[in-house]
Design a protein around this motif. Sequence first.
Motif, PDB file in Angstrom:
ATOM      1  N   UNK A  71       0.852  -1.181   0.000  1.00 24.24           N
ATOM      2  CA  UNK A  71       0.000   0.000   0.000  1.00 24.24           C
ATOM      3  C   UNK A  71       0.892   1.236   0.000  1.00 24.24           C
ATOM      4  N   UNK A  72       0.315   2.350  -0.367  1.00 26.61           N
ATOM      5  CA  UNK A  72       1.038   3.618  -0.382  1.00 26.61           C
ATOM      6  C   UNK A  72       0.283   4.619   0.479  1.00 26.61           C
ATOM      7  N   UNK A  73       1.013   5.325   1.333  1.00 26.90           N
ATOM      8  CA  UNK A  73       0.393   6.335   2.183  1.00 26.90           C
ATOM      9  C   UNK A  73       1.189   7.630   2.082  1.00 26.90           C
ATOM     10  N   UNK A  74       0.481   8.754   2.127  1.00 28.88           N
ATOM     11  CA  UNK A  74       1.146  10.049   2.100  1.00 28.88           C
ATOM     12  C   UNK A  74       0.430  10.990   3.057  1.00 28.88           C
ATOM     13  N   UNK A  75       1.216  11.715   3.818  1.00 27.16           N
ATOM     14  CA  UNK A  75       0.648  12.672   4.756  1.00 27.16           C
ATOM     15  C   UNK A  75       0.233  13.941   4.024  1.00 27.16           C
ATOM     16  N   UNK A 119      -8.442   1.579  -4.360  1.00 25.28           N
ATOM     17  CA  UNK A 119      -9.014   1.547  -3.027  1.00 25.28           C
ATOM     18  C   UNK A 119      -8.387   2.689  -2.229  1.00 25.28           C
ATOM     19  N   UNK A 120      -9.185   3.719  -1.942  1.00 29.81           N
ATOM     20  CA  UNK A 120      -8.690   4.901  -1.245  1.00 29.81           C
ATOM     21  C   UNK A 120      -9.140   4.892   0.216  1.00 29.81           C
ATOM     22  N   UNK A 121      -8.220   5.245   1.111  1.00 30.62           N
ATOM     23  CA  UNK A 121      -8.509   5.269   2.538  1.00 30.62           C
ATOM     24  C   UNK A 121      -8.087   6.623   3.100  1.00 30.62           C
ATOM     25  N   UNK A 122      -8.803   7.084   4.114  1.00 30.90           N
ATOM     26  CA  UNK A 122      -8.425   8.331   4.779  1.00 30.90           C
ATOM     27  C   UNK A 122      -8.257   8.077   6.271  1.00 30.90           C
ATOM     28  N   UNK A 123      -7.191   8.635   6.837  1.00 35.27           N
ATOM     29  CA  UNK A 123      -6.933   8.535   8.264  1.00 35.27           C
ATOM     30  C   UNK A 123      -6.687   9.943   8.800  1.00 35.27           C
ATOM     31  N   UNK A 124      -7.370  10.301   9.855  1.00 36.45           N
ATOM     32  CA  UNK A 124      -7.195  11.635  10.429  1.00 36.45           C
ATOM     33  C   UNK A 124      -5.771  11.838  10.934  1.00 36.45           C
ATOM     34  N   UNK A 125      -5.195  10.798  11.508  1.00 40.06           N
ATOM     35  CA  UNK A 125      -3.859  10.884  12.064  1.00 40.06           C
ATOM     36  C   UNK A 125      -3.044   9.658  11.678  1.00 40.06           C
ATOM     37  N   UNK A 126      -1.743   9.728  11.948  1.00 36.69           N
ATOM     38  CA  UNK A 126      -0.867   8.598  11.628  1.00 36.69           C
ATOM     39  C   UNK A 126      -1.259   7.352  12.415  1.00 36.69           C
ATOM     40  N   UNK A 170       8.076  19.622   4.808  1.00 33.93           N
ATOM     41  CA  UNK A 170       8.428  19.159   6.154  1.00 33.93           C
ATOM     42  C   UNK A 170       8.785  17.693   6.253  1.00 33.93           C
ATOM     43  N   UNK A 171       8.389  16.901   5.266  1.00 33.61           N
ATOM     44  CA  UNK A 171       8.655  15.474   5.344  1.00 33.61           C
ATOM     45  C   UNK A 171       7.706  14.781   6.305  1.00 33.61           C
ATOM     46  N   UNK A 172       8.116  13.643   6.822  1.00 36.72           N
ATOM     47  CA  UNK A 172       7.257  12.859   7.694  1.00 36.72           C
ATOM     48  C   UNK A 172       7.068  13.522   9.056  1.00 36.72           C
ATOM     49  N   UNK A 173       5.888  13.344   9.597  1.00 39.44           N
ATOM     50  CA  UNK A 173       5.611  13.849  10.939  1.00 39.44           C
ATOM     51  C   UNK A 173       6.353  12.997  11.967  1.00 39.44           C
ATOM     52  N   UNK A 174       6.493  13.530  13.173  1.00 42.11           N
ATOM     53  CA  UNK A 174       7.177  12.798  14.234  1.00 42.11           C
ATOM     54  C   UNK A 174       6.451  11.496  14.567  1.00 42.11           C
ATOM     55  N   UNK A 175       5.109  11.522  14.559  1.00 42.96           N
ATOM     56  CA  UNK A 175       4.339  10.319  14.872  1.00 42.96           C
ATOM     57  C   UNK A 175       4.580   9.232  13.827  1.00 42.96           C
ATOM     58  N   UNK A 176       4.637   9.617  12.554  1.00 45.45           N
ATOM     59  CA  UNK A 176       4.868   8.646  11.488  1.00 45.45           C
ATOM     60  C   UNK A 176       6.268   8.053  11.597  1.00 45.45           C
TER      61      UNK A 176
END
Length: 219
Positions: A71-75, A119-126, A170-176
């Motif tokens: 799968x592929x995910x992007x913030x 197949x698209x998915x949405x997540x509010x946070x990491x 900014x790149x990846x968030x700290x949580x990710x």
Amino acid sequence: MSAPDPGSGPSEWSVPGQVGVGPWEGPWPAGEHWDPELLEHGDRRNVVDPYRYWRREAVAADLARRAHPFHVAIENLGHDHNIGTVVRTANAFGAGGVHIVGRRRWNRRGAMVTDRYLSLHHHETASGLVRFARERGLALVAVDNLPGAVRLEETTLPRDCVLLFGAEGPGLSDDARAAADLAVSIAQFGSTRSVNAGVAAGIVMHAWVRVHANLSDAW
């Protein structure tokens, strides 16, 4: 799925530069996957020839059947214009799904309508993405120039995984970063700190394909 009758088939567009094929010539082929409107008026969509005249739902179902286990995910922290490119590339490489983390709205122009077949998915946070990955046994692979990241060119990506990319800038968030099972970086030789997120996604997806994909299934 039934094959079309001999002597039947698409007609070419008479308009110079027109994309796609014209109305179907001869008796129409039988099968639920065929779209009567496209058969009658022609198919101008940006799809490979094997999917010409197919219903959109049928194309999406067949892609899901053939999808790879990555799968592929992007913030999406600031309405990143690269997301459309990432989605289009994920479609091209047969990703099992695409995940948007953060803002729900994103610029779809670069996707060239390919988002309708994925197949698209949405997540509010990491944390939502992490939960999705853990429940399905998918390794979370962060792609960024992080301290401790291993070179993509010197490692093998997991077969069942989520490739996670940060927002442009900014790149990846700290949580990710903290949740990642593996962090990889792309070797660079110029002055820029990082390559475009859309470009990075294409490079990493292709690295996965080179190792894990059955190339006999490619178009």
